[in-house]
Write an enzyme that holds these catalytic residues in place. Sequence first.
Site, short mmCIF file in Angstrom:
data_model
loop_
_atom_site.label_atom_id
_atom_site.label_comp_id
_atom_site.label_asym_id
_atom_site.label_seq_id
_atom_site.Cartn_x
_atom_site.Cartn_y
_atom_site.Cartn_z
N THR A 213 0.82 -1.34 -0.09
CA THR A 213 0.08 -0.13 -0.05
C THR A 213 0.80 1.22 0.15
O THR A 213 1.95 1.40 0.48
CB THR A 213 -0.93 0.09 1.25
OG1 THR A 213 -1.62 1.19 1.31
CG2 THR A 213 -0.38 -0.17 2.67
N TYR B 72 -1.43 -0.09 10.24
CA TYR B 72 -1.74 -0.64 9.05
C TYR B 72 -0.48 -0.42 8.17
O TYR B 72 -0.15 -1.59 7.43
CB TYR B 72 -3.06 -0.02 8.35
CG TYR B 72 -3.45 -0.65 7.00
CD1 TYR B 72 -3.73 -1.70 6.64
CD2 TYR B 72 -3.14 0.44 5.92
CE1 TYR B 72 -3.71 -2.09 5.24
CE2 TYR B 72 -3.53 -0.03 4.49
CZ TYR B 72 -3.60 -1.42 4.28
OH TYR B 72 -3.89 -1.65 3.03
N1 LIG Z 1 -8.63 -1.36 -1.27
C1 LIG Z 1 -7.78 -0.55 -1.27
O1 LIG Z 1 -7.94 0.72 -1.83
C2 LIG Z 1 -6.25 -0.95 -1.09
C3 LIG Z 1 -5.48 -0.16 -1.17
C4 LIG Z 1 -3.93 -0.69 -0.78
C5 LIG Z 1 -3.63 -1.92 -0.44
N2 LIG Z 1 -4.72 -2.65 -0.34
C6 LIG Z 1 -4.51 -4.18 0.14
O2 LIG Z 1 -5.26 -4.89 -0.86
C7 LIG Z 1 -5.61 -6.10 -0.14
C8 LIG Z 1 -7.03 -6.46 -0.62
O3 LIG Z 1 -7.94 -5.44 -0.22
P1 LIG Z 1 -9.44 -5.32 -0.37
O4 LIG Z 1 -9.97 -3.90 -0.54
O5 LIG Z 1 -9.75 -6.40 -1.59
O6 LIG Z 1 -9.99 -5.85 0.75
P2 LIG Z 1 -11.25 -7.22 1.28
O7 LIG Z 1 -11.46 -6.89 2.63
O8 LIG Z 1 -12.27 -6.84 0.49
O9 LIG Z 1 -10.35 -8.45 0.96
C9 LIG Z 1 -9.53 -9.22 1.95
C10 LIG Z 1 -10.18 -10.46 1.94
O10 LIG Z 1 -9.12 -11.09 3.11
C11 LIG Z 1 -10.10 -11.96 3.58
N3 LIG Z 1 -9.32 -12.44 4.79
C12 LIG Z 1 -8.93 -11.53 6.10
N4 LIG Z 1 -8.11 -11.88 6.78
C13 LIG Z 1 -8.15 -13.46 6.52
C14 LIG Z 1 -7.59 -14.47 7.33
N5 LIG Z 1 -6.74 -14.23 8.32
N6 LIG Z 1 -7.66 -15.65 6.65
C15 LIG Z 1 -8.11 -15.90 5.50
N7 LIG Z 1 -8.81 -14.70 4.54
C16 LIG Z 1 -8.92 -13.51 5.26
C17 LIG Z 1 -11.35 -11.35 3.89
O11 LIG Z 1 -12.40 -12.30 4.17
C18 LIG Z 1 -11.34 -10.68 2.34
O12 LIG Z 1 -12.20 -11.48 1.74
C19 LIG Z 1 -5.43 -6.14 1.44
O13 LIG Z 1 -4.25 -6.66 1.77
C20 LIG Z 1 -5.37 -4.42 1.38
O14 LIG Z 1 -4.65 -4.24 2.43
C21 LIG Z 1 -6.23 -2.34 -0.71
#
Ligand SMILES: NC(=O)c1ccc[n+]([C@@H]2O[C@H](COP(=O)([O-])OP(=O)(O)OC[C@H]3O[C@@H](n4cnc5c(N)ncnc54)[C@H](O)[C@@H]3O)[C@@H](O)[C@H]2O)c1
Length: 326
Positions: free
Chosen positions: A117, A141
Site C-alpha cells: 500500500t 496498518y
Molecule cells: N482497497 C484498497 O484501496 C487497497 C489499497 C492498498 C492496499 N490494499 C490491500 O489490498 C488487499 C485487498 O484489499 P481489498 O480492498 O480487496 O480488501 P477486502 O477486505 O475486500 O479483501 C480481503 C479479504 O481477505 C480475507 N481475509 C482477511 N483476513 C483473513 C485471514 N486471516 N484468513 C483468510 N482470509 C482473510 C477477507 O475475508 C477478505 O475477503 C489488502 O491486503 C489491502 O490491505 C487495498
Amino acid sequence: MKSILVTGGAGYIGSHTAKLLHKQGYQPVVFDNLSMGHEWAVKWGPLIEGDLNNREQIGKALEDYQIDAVIHFAASAYVGESVENPRKYFRNNVANSINLLEAMDDAGVRKIVFSSTCALYGNPEKLPLDETHREDPINPYGDTKLFVERMLKWYGEANGLDWTALRYFNASGADPDGEIGEDHDPETHLIPLVIYAATGKLKQLKVFGTDYDTPDGTAIRDYIHVNDLAEAHLAALNKLGNGTDSNIYNLGTGKGHSVMEVIRSVEKITGLKVPFEETSRRAGDPPELVADSGLAQSELGWIPNFQKLDDIVKTAWHWHQKHHGS
Ligand SMILES: NC(=O)c1ccc[n+]([C@@H]2O[C@H](COP(=O)([O-])OP(=O)(O)OC[C@H]3O[C@@H](n4cnc5c(N)ncnc54)[C@H](O)[C@@H]3O)[C@@H](O)[C@H]2O)c1
C-alpha cells in the site's frame, strides 16, 4: 493449468484478480475466511474456507492443489481501526503472513505477489510518489505492510523466494461486466460512499477537510481501477522467476482527484444530487497522494486502461445498480 493460491480472493481486489487469472488460463484457488469477503464473489475456481491463522490448513491447500504461486491479498485493511486496535493488525497482517511464508517454504512454493500500500510512505515529501520515497508509515496498518515487505526481502535472499510487492493507491471501480464489485461492511472508500449518498443509502456524505492547500480545499487521491490492479498482478506473476530489476512497484494512474471532483463525477454519471456536509480533517490524512508508476510501466509493461475518473465511476455505478438495485 497452473494453480494460483489467492488469499483473500473472496474480497474486492482478490475476486477481480481471480476472474482475470481464470481468463488467462490459470486456476485461481481462493483461500478466504469470509470475514470480509463474499462467497458469491468466488466464481472462477474452488473456494477453501480457511484462515491464515492455521498454518496446517495453508499447507494442505498448497499440497492439495499443487500450487505454483501465491497472490496474497488477505489482510485487515482499515487504517482507523488499525490505530485503535493494532493487536488485530499485527496478528492478521504480520503473524498470519508469517504462517503463509512458512507454509510456502515447507511446501517448496517459491513465488508470491503481495498486496502492499501507498500508506507505508506516510506524509509525502514530494509528489508524485515514487518507490525511492522514504518509508515512514503513520499508522499500524502501513507498518504491517512494510513488515511483510521486509520479510519477503529476507526470505528472498535466504531461500530464493521470488516476490513482488505492489503498492496500490486508491483501489476503485468494479468489473465492467458487473459480475463482481466493491461491497465492504463497513464501507470506507470514497466512491461507493458518494454513490450511497446519491442514492439515499447514506443520508449525507462527510467531507473530511475543506481547508487543505489544494485547488478546491479537499483532499486529493489517485484512483486506480480494480481491473488495472488485477492486470498488474498478472504482469507481476508472469515476470516472477524471469528476473526483473525490482521487487516493489507503485500502482496508480499518476492523476489526482479531489473529493469534490469525485462528488461531481458521481453526480454527472448518476444524474443524482449528492448531499454532503463539510467536517474537519481526519488525523493522519495527507492533503495529496499521487503515484509515480513509471517503474511498473517500464519493468512490468503495465499501463492502466482506466485513465479517466468518470470511466471508473461508471463501472462502480453499473455494479451498484446491479447489486443494490437502485
Ligand atoms: N482497497 C484498497 O484501496 C487497497 C489499497 C492498498 C492496499 N490494499 C490491500 O489490498 C488487499 C485487498 O484489499 P481489498 O480492498 O480487496 O480488501 P477486502 O477486505 O475486500 O479483501 C480481503 C479479504 O481477505 C480475507 N481475509 C482477511 N483476513 C483473513 C485471514 N486471516 N484468513 C483468510 N482470509 C482473510 C477477507 O475475508 C477478505 O475477503 C489488502 O491486503 C489491502 O490491505 C487495498
